[in-house]
Scaffold this active site. Structure first.
Site, PDB file in Angstrom:
ATOM      1  N   GLY A 297     -35.250 147.067 -14.449  1.00 24.88           N
ATOM      2  CA  GLY A 297     -35.969 146.730 -13.221  1.00 24.88           C
ATOM      3  C   GLY A 297     -35.031 146.594 -12.039  1.00 24.88           C
ATOM      4  O   GLY A 297     -33.808 146.725 -12.164  1.00 24.88           O
ATOM      5  N   SER A 298     -35.646 146.288 -10.883  1.00 21.77           N
ATOM      6  CA  SER A 298     -34.871 146.293  -9.636  1.00 21.77           C
ATOM      7  C   SER A 298     -33.973 145.071  -9.493  1.00 21.77           C
ATOM      8  O   SER A 298     -33.040 145.092  -8.685  1.00 21.77           O
ATOM      9  CB  SER A 298     -35.831 146.387  -8.445  1.00 21.77           C
TER      10      SER A 298
ATOM     11  N   ASP B  90     -32.022 139.813 -17.848  1.00 17.62           N
ATOM     12  CA  ASP B  90     -33.194 140.651 -17.573  1.00 17.62           C
ATOM     13  C   ASP B  90     -34.041 140.017 -16.466  1.00 17.62           C
ATOM     14  O   ASP B  90     -33.932 138.818 -16.203  1.00 17.62           O
ATOM     15  CB  ASP B  90     -34.029 140.799 -18.861  1.00 17.62           C
ATOM     16  N   GLY B  91     -34.864 140.818 -15.851  1.00 21.07           N
ATOM     17  CA  GLY B  91     -35.776 140.339 -14.813  1.00 21.07           C
ATOM     18  C   GLY B  91     -37.082 139.851 -15.421  1.00 21.07           C
ATOM     19  O   GLY B  91     -37.244 139.802 -16.642  1.00 21.07           O
ATOM     20  N   ALA B  92     -38.025 139.467 -14.572  1.00 18.22           N
ATOM     21  CA  ALA B  92     -39.356 139.063 -15.039  1.00 18.22           C
ATOM     22  C   ALA B  92     -40.340 139.228 -13.887  1.00 18.22           C
ATOM     23  O   ALA B  92     -39.946 139.284 -12.716  1.00 18.22           O
ATOM     24  CB  ALA B  92     -39.356 137.611 -15.507  1.00 18.22           C
TER      25      ALA B  92
ATOM     26  N   GLY C 240     -42.705 143.285 -18.173  1.00 20.10           N
ATOM     27  CA  GLY C 240     -43.290 144.582 -18.490  1.00 20.10           C
ATOM     28  C   GLY C 240     -43.869 145.306 -17.299  1.00 20.10           C
ATOM     29  O   GLY C 240     -44.435 146.390 -17.449  1.00 20.10           O
ATOM     30  N   GLY C 241     -43.692 144.715 -16.100  1.00 23.71           N
ATOM     31  CA  GLY C 241     -44.134 145.425 -14.897  1.00 23.71           C
ATOM     32  C   GLY C 241     -43.483 146.804 -14.816  1.00 23.71           C
ATOM     33  O   GLY C 241     -44.094 147.768 -14.352  1.00 23.71           O
TER      34      GLY C 241
ATOM     35  N   GLU D 269     -37.352 145.280 -24.364  1.00 23.31           N
ATOM     36  CA  GLU D 269     -36.844 144.026 -23.770  1.00 23.31           C
ATOM     37  C   GLU D 269     -37.079 142.843 -24.711  1.00 23.31           C
ATOM     38  O   GLU D 269     -36.216 141.982 -24.859  1.00 23.31           O
ATOM     39  CB  GLU D 269     -37.529 143.765 -22.426  1.00 23.31           C
TER      40      GLU D 269
ATOM     41  N   LYS E  25     -41.447 135.002  -7.866  1.00 25.24           N
ATOM     42  CA  LYS E  25     -41.868 135.148  -9.273  1.00 25.24           C
ATOM     43  C   LYS E  25     -42.145 133.796  -9.956  1.00 25.24           C
ATOM     44  O   LYS E  25     -42.597 133.749 -11.095  1.00 25.24           O
ATOM     45  CB  LYS E  25     -40.774 135.873 -10.072  1.00 25.24           C
TER      46      LYS E  25
HETATM   47  C1  5RP Z   1     -39.562 145.697 -16.889  1.00 25.28           C
HETATM   48  C2  5RP Z   1     -39.566 144.257 -16.577  1.00 25.28           C
HETATM   49  C3  5RP Z   1     -38.913 143.831 -15.324  1.00 25.28           C
HETATM   50  O1  5RP Z   1     -37.875 142.962 -15.655  1.00 25.28           O
HETATM   51  C4  5RP Z   1     -39.909 143.150 -14.451  1.00 25.28           C
HETATM   52  O2  5RP Z   1     -40.972 144.041 -14.214  1.00 25.28           O
HETATM   53  C5  5RP Z   1     -39.299 142.709 -13.128  1.00 25.28           C
HETATM   54  O3  5RP Z   1     -38.935 143.825 -12.379  1.00 25.28           O
HETATM   55  P1  5RP Z   1     -38.235 143.719 -10.968  1.00 25.28           P
HETATM   56  O4  5RP Z   1     -36.931 143.033 -11.169  1.00 25.28           O
HETATM   57  O5  5RP Z   1     -38.105 145.150 -10.524  1.00 25.28           O
HETATM   58  O6  5RP Z   1     -39.149 142.931 -10.058  1.00 25.28           O
HETATM   59  O7  5RP Z   1     -40.082 143.438 -17.308  1.00 25.28           O
HETATM   60  O8  5RP Z   1     -40.305 145.976 -18.041  1.00 25.28           O
END
Ligand code: 5RP
Length: 221
Positions: free
Chosen positions: A26-27, A80-82, A94-95, A102, A120
């Site tokens: 993710g970003s 990891d992001g969320a 999972g966005g 993950e 978030k």
């Molecule tokens: C990917 C994810 C990402 O960590 C989540 O969607 C957050 O994404 P971003 O950092 O781009 O806002 O779970 O499956």
């Protein structure tokens, strides 16, 4: 963007020589992976397990040494992001569509650091539609089953086509609005035939690093 960047770069400070590191997707995770790449260039000795094909490509570009999960006994630290984080550090993920890998990587990690911008952080999960990965076979029937949960399930599309995950499955996004009991819902959904995994990460995160656009960081443990 600043919020995501500072959270990602802060998380990279927890990566130490000799570690096996799980690299999120993710970003926001992008900034952590970039920073880890710089650290590797400067001599940091790690091995990494990517959580998606996208992150694998980025890590390869940055010359981060990669291993498969099968090659290690466990992962020391995953960053990891969320999409949402509640007050008990339960997550919706999972966005970006990488939730299955993950979750597997997070499960086999000694520590899971989550990096997010302050938008978030929520009291209760559920405003962000919960991604549920399902196999192709019978996906229309799985969707009908999910409708009974009163969550307006929708098969995810990208550029007008059904979205396929790295595992060649579909994603059904389920709009629960409020999830009162994430653990119970995760268990119920995972019992349904056709469901591979949900984006509910319950009691998995050890630390959440929250950035804002003023350049401030808040670390929740
Ligand atoms: C990917 C994810 C990402 O960590 C989540 O969607 C957050 O994404 P971003 O950092 O781009 O806002 O779970 O499956």
């Amino acid at each position: 963007m600043k919020a995501k960047r500072i959270a990602g770069e802060k998380a990279a400070e927890y990566v130490k020589d000799g570690m096996v590191v799980g690299l999120g997707t993710g970003s926001t995770a992008y900034w952590a992976v970039k920073k880890v790449g710089e650290m590797v260039k400067e001599g940091l000795n790690i091995r990494a397990v990517p959580t998606s094909e996208e992150t694998k490509e980025l890590a390869e570009e940055l010359n981060i040494p990669l291993v498969s999960l099968a090659d290690v006994n466990y992962i020391d630290l995953t960053i990891d992001g969320a999409d949402e984080v509640d007050s008990n550090l339960n997550l919706i993920k999972g966005g970006g569509g990488a939730l299955v890998r993950e979750k597997i990587v997070a499960f086999h990690s000694k520590k899971l650091i989550i990096i997010v911008d302050e938008s978030k952080i929520v009291d209760k999960l559920g405003a962000f539609p919960l991604p549920v990965e399902v196999v192709h076979f019978g996906a229309d029937k799985t969707l009908i089953t999910l409708e009974k949960f009163d969550c307006q399930p929708k098969l995810r599309k990208e550029n007008g086509e059904l979205f396929n995950t790295d595992n060649h499955n579909y994603i059904i996004d389920c709009n629960f609005e409020v999830i009162e009991n994430p653990k119970e819902l995760n268990n119920e959904l995972n019992e349904l035939p056709g469901v591979v995994e949900t984006g509910l990460f319950v009691e998995m995160a050890d630390r959440v690093i929250v950035g804002n656009n003023e350049g401030e960081l808040n670390i929740i443990e």
